[in-house]
Design a protein around this motif. Structure first.
Motif, mmCIF file in Angstrom:
data_model
loop_
_atom_site.group_PDB
_atom_site.id
_atom_site.type_symbol
_atom_site.label_atom_id
_atom_site.label_comp_id
_atom_site.label_asym_id
_atom_site.label_seq_id
_atom_site.Cartn_x
_atom_site.Cartn_y
_atom_site.Cartn_z
ATOM 1 N N THR A 209 0.850 -1.192 0.000
ATOM 2 C CA THR A 209 0.000 0.000 0.000
ATOM 3 C C THR A 209 0.885 1.242 0.000
ATOM 4 O OG1 THR A 209 -1.729 -1.154 1.219
ATOM 5 C CG2 THR A 209 -1.801 1.249 1.227
ATOM 6 N N ILE A 210 0.564 2.199 -0.868
ATOM 7 C CA ILE A 210 1.323 3.449 -0.908
ATOM 8 C C ILE A 210 0.355 4.620 -0.841
ATOM 9 C CG2 ILE A 210 3.213 2.431 -2.262
ATOM 10 C CD1 ILE A 210 2.066 3.915 -4.721
ATOM 11 N N CYS A 211 0.910 5.788 -0.604
ATOM 12 C CA CYS A 211 0.101 7.013 -0.593
ATOM 13 C C CYS A 211 0.063 7.632 -1.989
ATOM 14 C CB CYS A 211 0.700 8.024 0.396
ATOM 15 S SG CYS A 211 0.637 7.477 2.117
ATOM 16 N N ASP A 212 -0.930 8.463 -2.210
ATOM 17 C CA ASP A 212 -1.076 9.170 -3.473
ATOM 18 C C ASP A 212 0.206 9.947 -3.788
ATOM 19 O OD1 ASP A 212 -2.334 10.265 -5.747
ATOM 20 O OD2 ASP A 212 -2.860 12.083 -4.608
ATOM 21 N N ALA A 237 -8.801 3.216 -14.152
ATOM 22 C CA ALA A 237 -9.723 4.307 -13.843
ATOM 23 C C ALA A 237 -9.432 4.838 -12.452
ATOM 24 C CB ALA A 237 -11.165 3.831 -13.940
ATOM 25 N N GLY A 238 -9.288 6.136 -12.338
ATOM 26 C CA GLY A 238 -9.006 6.747 -11.051
ATOM 27 C C GLY A 238 -7.536 7.023 -10.841
ATOM 28 N N ILE A 239 -6.686 6.508 -11.739
ATOM 29 C CA ILE A 239 -5.242 6.767 -11.694
ATOM 30 C C ILE A 239 -4.898 7.602 -12.917
ATOM 31 C CG2 ILE A 239 -2.931 5.753 -11.773
ATOM 32 C CD1 ILE A 239 -4.310 5.306 -9.119
ATOM 33 N N ALA A 240 -4.300 8.754 -12.677
ATOM 34 C CA ALA A 240 -4.030 9.681 -13.778
ATOM 35 C C ALA A 240 -2.937 9.166 -14.715
ATOM 36 C CB ALA A 240 -3.627 11.045 -13.215
ATOM 37 N N ASN A 241 -2.027 8.370 -14.218
ATOM 38 C CA ASN A 241 -0.907 7.915 -15.041
ATOM 39 C C ASN A 241 -1.389 7.045 -16.188
ATOM 40 O OD1 ASN A 241 -0.350 8.049 -12.059
ATOM 41 N ND2 ASN A 241 1.776 8.116 -12.795
ATOM 42 N N PRO A 242 -0.796 7.208 -17.397
ATOM 43 C CA PRO A 242 -1.110 6.285 -18.492
ATOM 44 C C PRO A 242 -0.485 4.922 -18.214
ATOM 45 C CG PRO A 242 0.687 7.721 -19.138
ATOM 46 C CD PRO A 242 0.220 8.221 -17.786
ATOM 47 N N ALA A 243 -0.803 3.941 -19.054
ATOM 48 C CA ALA A 243 -0.216 2.597 -18.916
ATOM 49 C C ALA A 243 1.301 2.699 -18.931
ATOM 50 C CB ALA A 243 -0.708 1.699 -20.041
ATOM 51 N N ASN A 254 5.383 7.077 -9.493
ATOM 52 C CA ASN A 254 4.553 7.872 -8.583
ATOM 53 C C ASN A 254 3.135 7.881 -9.145
ATOM 54 O OD1 ASN A 254 6.966 8.367 -7.401
ATOM 55 N ND2 ASN A 254 6.836 10.592 -7.449
ATOM 56 N N LEU A 255 2.241 7.184 -8.503
ATOM 57 C CA LEU A 255 0.888 7.038 -9.021
ATOM 58 C C LEU A 255 -0.035 8.108 -8.424
ATOM 59 C CD1 LEU A 255 0.565 3.138 -8.918
ATOM 60 C CD2 LEU A 255 1.215 4.595 -10.846
ATOM 61 N N ASP A 256 -0.795 8.743 -9.323
ATOM 62 C CA ASP A 256 -1.678 9.855 -8.929
ATOM 63 C C ASP A 256 -3.123 9.364 -8.871
ATOM 64 O OD1 ASP A 256 -2.918 12.235 -8.452
ATOM 65 O OD2 ASP A 256 -2.485 13.109 -10.429
ATOM 66 N N ASN A 257 -3.641 9.250 -7.638
ATOM 67 C CA ASN A 257 -5.024 8.822 -7.421
ATOM 68 C C ASN A 257 -5.924 10.066 -7.473
ATOM 69 O OD1 ASN A 257 -7.489 7.943 -6.477
ATOM 70 N ND2 ASN A 257 -6.658 6.820 -4.710
#
Length: 275
Positions: A209-212, A237-243, A254-257
């Motif tokens: 588990t990580i933070c936004d 869906a819900g994650i701004a990063n592309p594949a 760094n994943l953007d929720n």
């Protein structure tokens, strides 16, 4: 003077002596002793023989004044060689010759590689034994090996198509003993060593588990030393990063929720070893 008489002149015609022993004895293997004894139905026969030097036969030409031949013949080629003994047969002043021909078969050797490419656990070996001696046949055995789940195996064909299963985390060598033969002549057994690579298994955690916008900071590991990794991540869906994707053990995105709840992101990680 009108007188007639008769006289008989008797001429004895002796037969030309010949051999009644075979002129085509069984073939022998290179390095074996050729043993042959000439015989004739004509009484009082004397024998002599000669053998010329022949290309491909190690032993030089020789001769004898007896009925028997006993000598080692060595064929240094990959094909059969015919060796001719010229027998001179003498009886009652009559002389004749007969040729005795023996085939000296070669000792076949392998011409195929003894260091084939490594295979993956569960993959077929697909190895074919070959020899420069045309018509050579092959037999093989493989002992049971610790770390390979297959039981011992054997075959009487040139092809070895076993699928070997490596149950360990490291490469395991399996040895096949291959014996080529030709005309009943067995060659020297050869050892074919096949490396069976393991199926690399990922031993690092299956989730975290990580933070936004915090780094994933994940490092894939395997119990197979030297394993490599590739990974892909689909758009979620819900994650701004592309594949995304990569060919490293480390995943540091760094994943953007963009939502107000937790979002699960799946990375598909493929581990490999030795291809």
């Amino acid at each position: 003077n009108g007188c007639v008489n008769t006289n008989s002149v008797v001429l004895i015609v002796n037969p030309a002596p010949v051999l009644n022993s075979t002129l085509t004895p069984p073939a022998i293997c290179s390095g074996s002793t050729f043993g042959y004894t000439a015989t004739s139905l004509t009484a009082g026969v004397a024998f002599g023989w000669t053998r010329a030097t022949i290309s491909g036969i190690t032993e030089p030409g020789t001769a004898g004044a007896v009925a028997a031949v006993s000598e080692v013949l060595t064929n240094t080629t990959t094909a059969p060689i015919n060796v001719t003994y010229v027998y001179t047969i003498t009886a009652n002043g009559c002389v004749n010759t007969n040729n005795v021909v023996v085939t000296v078969n070669p000792i076949p050797v392998l011409s195929s590689t003894l260091t084939p490419l490594a295979i993956c656990s569960g993959s077929a070996l697909n190895y074919t034994a070959t020899s420069a001696t045309v018509g050579a046949t092959f037999a093989w055995t493989r002992a049971a090996v610790v770390g390979i789940s297959n039981i011992a195996g054997a075959g009487a064909t040139s092809g070895i198509n076993e699928s070997l299963n490596n149950t360990t985390a490291t490469p395991v060598n399996a040895t096949y003993i291959i014996t080529p033969s030709y005309g009943g002549c067995a060659g020297t057994p050869f050892n074919l060593v096949v490396t069976v690579n393991p199926t690399a298994v990922i031993t690092s955690a299956a989730g975290k588990t990580i933070c936004d916008n915090a780094s994933t900071a994940y490092n894939a590991t395997s119990s197979t030393v030297g394993a490599t990794f590739a990974w892909t991540r689909a758009a979620v869906a819900g994650i701004a990063n592309p594949a995304g994707g990569g060919v490293t053990a480390a995943i540091n995105e760094n994943l953007d929720n963009t939502t107000t709840g937790s979002v699960n992101v799946t990375y598909v990680i493929t581990s490999s070893y030795g291809g």
